[in-house]
Design a protein around this motif. Structure first.
Motif, PDB file in Angstrom:
ATOM      1  N   ARG A  82       5.481   1.607  -2.752  1.00  0.00           N
ATOM      2  CA  ARG A  82       4.508   1.493  -4.033  1.00  0.00           C
ATOM      3  C   ARG A  82       5.061   0.434  -4.870  1.00  0.00           C
ATOM      4  O   ARG A  82       6.199   0.064  -4.934  1.00  0.00           O
ATOM      5  CB  ARG A  82       4.886   2.765  -4.777  1.00  0.00           C
ATOM      6  CG  ARG A  82       4.034   3.060  -5.957  1.00  0.00           C
ATOM      7  CD  ARG A  82       4.703   4.131  -6.715  1.00  0.00           C
ATOM      8  NE  ARG A  82       4.245   5.475  -6.316  1.00  0.00           N
ATOM      9  CZ  ARG A  82       3.058   6.074  -6.758  1.00  0.00           C
ATOM     10  NH1 ARG A  82       2.344   5.568  -7.609  1.00  0.00           N
ATOM     11  NH2 ARG A  82       2.432   7.287  -5.918  1.00  0.00           N
ATOM     12  N   ALA A  83       3.983  -0.158  -5.496  1.00  0.00           N
ATOM     13  CA  ALA A  83       4.660  -1.226  -6.724  1.00  0.00           C
ATOM     14  C   ALA A  83       4.737  -0.543  -7.635  1.00  0.00           C
ATOM     15  O   ALA A  83       4.182   0.421  -8.202  1.00  0.00           O
ATOM     16  CB  ALA A  83       3.138  -2.276  -6.725  1.00  0.00           C
ATOM     17  N   VAL A  84       6.101  -0.962  -8.286  1.00  0.00           N
ATOM     18  CA  VAL A  84       6.400  -0.079  -9.441  1.00  0.00           C
ATOM     19  C   VAL A  84       6.632  -0.911 -10.784  1.00  0.00           C
ATOM     20  O   VAL A  84       6.472  -0.330 -11.818  1.00  0.00           O
ATOM     21  CB  VAL A  84       7.626   0.770  -9.219  1.00  0.00           C
ATOM     22  CG1 VAL A  84       7.656   1.966  -8.260  1.00  0.00           C
ATOM     23  CG2 VAL A  84       8.882  -0.067  -8.812  1.00  0.00           C
ATOM     24  N   ILE A 124       9.114  -3.377  -5.754  1.00  0.00           N
ATOM     25  CA  ILE A 124       8.484  -2.557  -4.668  1.00  0.00           C
ATOM     26  C   ILE A 124       9.193  -1.355  -4.168  1.00  0.00           C
ATOM     27  O   ILE A 124      10.403  -1.534  -4.070  1.00  0.00           O
ATOM     28  CB  ILE A 124       7.492  -2.983  -3.761  1.00  0.00           C
ATOM     29  CG1 ILE A 124       8.511  -3.797  -2.609  1.00  0.00           C
ATOM     30  CG2 ILE A 124       6.516  -4.040  -4.159  1.00  0.00           C
ATOM     31  CD1 ILE A 124       7.744  -4.335  -1.355  1.00  0.00           C
ATOM     32  N   SER A 125       8.871  -0.192  -4.178  1.00  0.00           N
ATOM     33  CA  SER A 125       9.579   0.837  -3.616  1.00  0.00           C
ATOM     34  C   SER A 125       8.851   1.616  -2.504  1.00  0.00           C
ATOM     35  O   SER A 125       8.130   2.208  -2.531  1.00  0.00           O
ATOM     36  CB  SER A 125       9.827   1.768  -4.682  1.00  0.00           C
ATOM     37  OG  SER A 125      10.503   2.929  -4.293  1.00  0.00           O
ATOM     38  N   GLY A 126       9.800   1.539  -1.380  1.00  0.00           N
ATOM     39  CA  GLY A 126       9.489   2.258  -0.108  1.00  0.00           C
ATOM     40  C   GLY A 126      10.421   3.475  -0.010  1.00  0.00           C
ATOM     41  O   GLY A 126      11.184   3.772  -0.777  1.00  0.00           O
ATOM     42  N   GLU A 178       0.896  -1.201   0.083  1.00  0.00           N
ATOM     43  CA  GLU A 178       0.088  -0.192   0.013  1.00  0.00           C
ATOM     44  C   GLU A 178       1.025   1.282  -0.101  1.00  0.00           C
ATOM     45  O   GLU A 178       1.875   1.290   0.770  1.00  0.00           O
ATOM     46  CB  GLU A 178      -0.884   0.228   1.219  1.00  0.00           C
ATOM     47  CG  GLU A 178      -1.699   1.360   1.461  1.00  0.00           C
ATOM     48  CD  GLU A 178      -2.556   1.825   0.107  1.00  0.00           C
ATOM     49  OE1 GLU A 178      -3.214   1.070  -0.110  1.00  0.00           O
ATOM     50  OE2 GLU A 178      -2.214   3.022  -0.063  1.00  0.00           O
ATOM     51  N   ARG A 179       0.631   2.152  -1.070  1.00  0.00           N
ATOM     52  CA  ARG A 179       1.640   3.196  -1.078  1.00  0.00           C
ATOM     53  C   ARG A 179       1.358   4.283  -0.202  1.00  0.00           C
ATOM     54  O   ARG A 179       2.292   5.204   0.138  1.00  0.00           O
ATOM     55  CB  ARG A 179       1.608   3.895  -2.642  1.00  0.00           C
ATOM     56  CG  ARG A 179       0.227   4.517  -2.816  1.00  0.00           C
ATOM     57  CD  ARG A 179       0.517   5.469  -4.224  1.00  0.00           C
ATOM     58  NE  ARG A 179      -0.835   5.951  -4.528  1.00  0.00           N
ATOM     59  CZ  ARG A 179      -1.201   7.186  -3.822  1.00  0.00           C
ATOM     60  NH1 ARG A 179      -0.196   7.674  -2.996  1.00  0.00           N
ATOM     61  NH2 ARG A 179      -2.263   7.661  -4.251  1.00  0.00           N
ATOM     62  N   SER A 180       0.142   4.654   0.422  1.00  0.00           N
ATOM     63  CA  SER A 180      -0.104   5.668   1.396  1.00  0.00           C
ATOM     64  C   SER A 180      -0.174   5.227   2.800  1.00  0.00           C
ATOM     65  O   SER A 180      -0.105   4.023   3.165  1.00  0.00           O
ATOM     66  CB  SER A 180      -1.696   6.208   1.350  1.00  0.00           C
ATOM     67  OG  SER A 180      -2.179   6.231   0.055  1.00  0.00           O
ATOM     68  N   GLN A 221      14.033  -0.844  -1.591  1.00  0.00           N
ATOM     69  CA  GLN A 221      13.685  -1.276  -2.973  1.00  0.00           C
ATOM     70  C   GLN A 221      13.705  -2.930  -2.657  1.00  0.00           C
ATOM     71  O   GLN A 221      14.841  -3.308  -2.158  1.00  0.00           O
ATOM     72  CB  GLN A 221      14.662  -0.813  -3.996  1.00  0.00           C
ATOM     73  CG  GLN A 221      14.700   0.685  -4.202  1.00  0.00           C
ATOM     74  CD  GLN A 221      14.050   0.958  -5.417  1.00  0.00           C
ATOM     75  OE1 GLN A 221      13.346   0.605  -6.210  1.00  0.00           O
ATOM     76  NE2 GLN A 221      13.707   2.541  -5.217  1.00  0.00           N
ATOM     77  N   ARG A 222      12.700  -3.464  -3.102  1.00  0.00           N
ATOM     78  CA  ARG A 222      12.914  -4.950  -3.147  1.00  0.00           C
ATOM     79  C   ARG A 222      11.921  -5.797  -4.154  1.00  0.00           C
ATOM     80  O   ARG A 222      11.063  -4.809  -4.692  1.00  0.00           O
ATOM     81  CB  ARG A 222      12.911  -5.569  -1.590  1.00  0.00           C
ATOM     82  CG  ARG A 222      11.447  -5.279  -1.032  1.00  0.00           C
ATOM     83  CD  ARG A 222      11.389  -6.015   0.158  1.00  0.00           C
ATOM     84  NE  ARG A 222      11.716  -5.471   1.422  1.00  0.00           N
ATOM     85  CZ  ARG A 222      11.497  -5.507   2.685  1.00  0.00           C
ATOM     86  NH1 ARG A 222      11.460  -7.024   2.822  1.00  0.00           N
ATOM     87  NH2 ARG A 222      11.765  -4.861   3.585  1.00  0.00           N
TER      88      ARG A 222
END
Ligand SMILES: Cc1cc2nc3c(=O)[nH]c(=O)nc-3n(C[C@H](O)[C@H](O)[C@H](O)COP(=O)(O)OP(=O)(O)OC[C@H]3O[C@@H](n4cnc5c(N)ncnc54)[C@H](O)[C@@H]3O)c2cc1C
Length: 393
Positions: free
Chosen positions: A123-125, A138-140, A31-33, A144-145
């Motif tokens: 965020r899923a990129v 995914i990027s926090g 979840e990005r938010s 990044q992983r």
């Protein structure tokens, strides 16, 4: 390595994650938010969802916080409001509203407690499908992983732009609809009433939600909004211009929120994307607004989000191993179940939204509904407010 990766923790993402955790699957939610977060949404939930939320283990927490039962629907257009009974559902007879800042948090906490790993804010990129497994990058904030799983479920909604293959392409036309929402304190709307607002260039709704807040949400055409802002000399924000327009067009809103105060700011989103889309494509499942969306005029998007997550989990439960053949079979079963459950309400909403958008519609709709008030009850029934979930395997 997970069994399923769910992108987005709105009602669709959390409901599918909860249902899959209940099957003993290893689930990741991205979840990005950060929560709690407010969201453009009227926040009304049809009664039928409460039973589903009980099955998912979140019903008690939601009932404890939700606003009053909505027993009447109404039309607030050019003259005095007209109301009729809300159709009764089996079980909990009437729906209730709950702020999205509360609802989405309860559902995500329930999924976390059921065993899902939650990556937030993150965020899923990118989604890379590669044979038996998919990789989701995914990027926090500082992280990044890559997560892998055979099943990827897009539950990221339909209004935001993004680079994922499941994000919808950008659109821009004068008739696009933008969504707006605000909470009010001290409103004088009857507590059991949910009026439909019809005004030139758009439609909306009001309902009491939790914490003595009343939510007002609406959709308005891009070209009408541009004209309103031009007329205000850009002194008003878009939300303020919409607020003034609704107050000037619907007398019922003046008596309901004339003396009320805004609780927080106006939120905006869109353009919104009503329509039916693929529910399984490129080996990726889609739930909630990604799969399809009704015009918010019928206030059924949360229902479709929660129920689509449940329908997909039910189809996936038929298979122990989620290899390619199982995914294709589950995708086909899910797409059919989805259409049976939602296609009629999407079409009903589209017809109603088209009527609401006609010139002088607020006077014409008012004349029709004063002559035939039960049309409000029939409309609520056709929009799926009492449609039970199928008996599941
Ligand atoms: C004006 C208006 C009023 C409405 N009123 C009602 C109503 O009263 N009742 C009702 O039932 N429905 C209503 N709806 C519809 C309802 O809000 C939506 O249908 C519902 O929110 C869809 O849920 P969802 O889970 O599919 O998506 P969302 O609720 O949009 O959730 C998607 C989540 O995914 C996250 N996300 C997005 N991209 C990424 C990414 N790349 N990586 C990680 N996370 C990501 C987002 O942050 C978000 O939390 C209304 C809509 C509008 C516009």
């Amino acid at each position: 390595m997970y069994d399923a990766i769910v992108i987005g923790a709105g009602p669709s993402g959390s409901s599918v994650a909860l249902a899959l955790c209940g099957q003993g699957r290893a689930v990741a939610i991205i979840e990005r938010s950060e929560f709690p977060r407010r969201k453009v949404c009227g926040e009304f939930m049809s009664a039928i969802n409460l039973e589903l939320l009980d099955r998912l283990g979140a019903g008690a927490a939601i009932r404890a916080k939700a606003g009053p039962e909505v027993r009447r629907v109404a039309l607030f257009a050019s003259g005095p409001g007209i109301d009729a009974g809300m159709p009764r559902a089996a079980g909990d007879a009437f729906g209730r509203a709950l702020g999205r800042d509360v609802l989405d948090g309860i559902l995500l906490d329930a999924a976390r407690n059921a065993g899902a790993d939650v990556f937030q804010p993150c965020r899923a990129v990118e989604i890379i499908r590669d044979g038996e497994n998919a990789a989701v990058r995914i990027s926090g904030k500082d992280d990044q992983r890559v997560l892998t799983a055979p099943v990827v479920i897009a539950a990221h909604g339909s209004w935001e732009q993004g680079k994922l293959s499941t994000n919808l392409p950008k659109i821009s036309a004068p008739h696009d609809l933008f969504g707006f929402k605000a909470h009010f304190k001290g409103a004088s709307l009857a507590r059991d009433l949910m009026p439909l607002l019809v005004f030139p260039g758009g439609y909306g709704g009001m309902v009491w939600t939790d914490q003595d807040r009343m939510s007002l949400s609406c959709c308005i055409r891009r070209d009408v909004l541009a004209r309103l802002r031009e007329k205000s000399g850009a002194f008003l924000s878009a939300g303020q211009a919409v607020h003034a327009h609704i107050m000037a067009s619907c007398p019922g809103t003046v008596s309901s929120i004339g003396g009320a105060t805004l609780d927080g700011e106006w939120l905006a989103a869109g353009p919104i994307r009503p329509g039916i889309r693929p529910r399984f494509a490129d080996d990726i499942f889609r739930v909630g607004n990604v799969a399809g969306e009704s015009h918010p005029i019928i206030a059924e998007g949360i229902s479709m989000a929660l129920q689509s997550g449940w329908l997909l989990a039910n189809e996936l439960a038929r298979f122990d191993r989620w290899d390619r053949a199982a995914r294709v079979a589950a995708g086909s079963g899910y797409a059919k179940a989805w259409s049976r459950q939602f296609a009629t309400r999407i079409r009903t909403a589209s017809v109603l939204a088209r009527i609401a958008a006609l010139p002088q519609s607020n006077a014409v709709m008012r004349a029709f509904v004063s002559w035939f008030p039960e049309s409000l009850t029939i409309g609520a029934r056709l929009s799926g407010k009492t449609k039970a979930l199928p008996v599941l395997r």
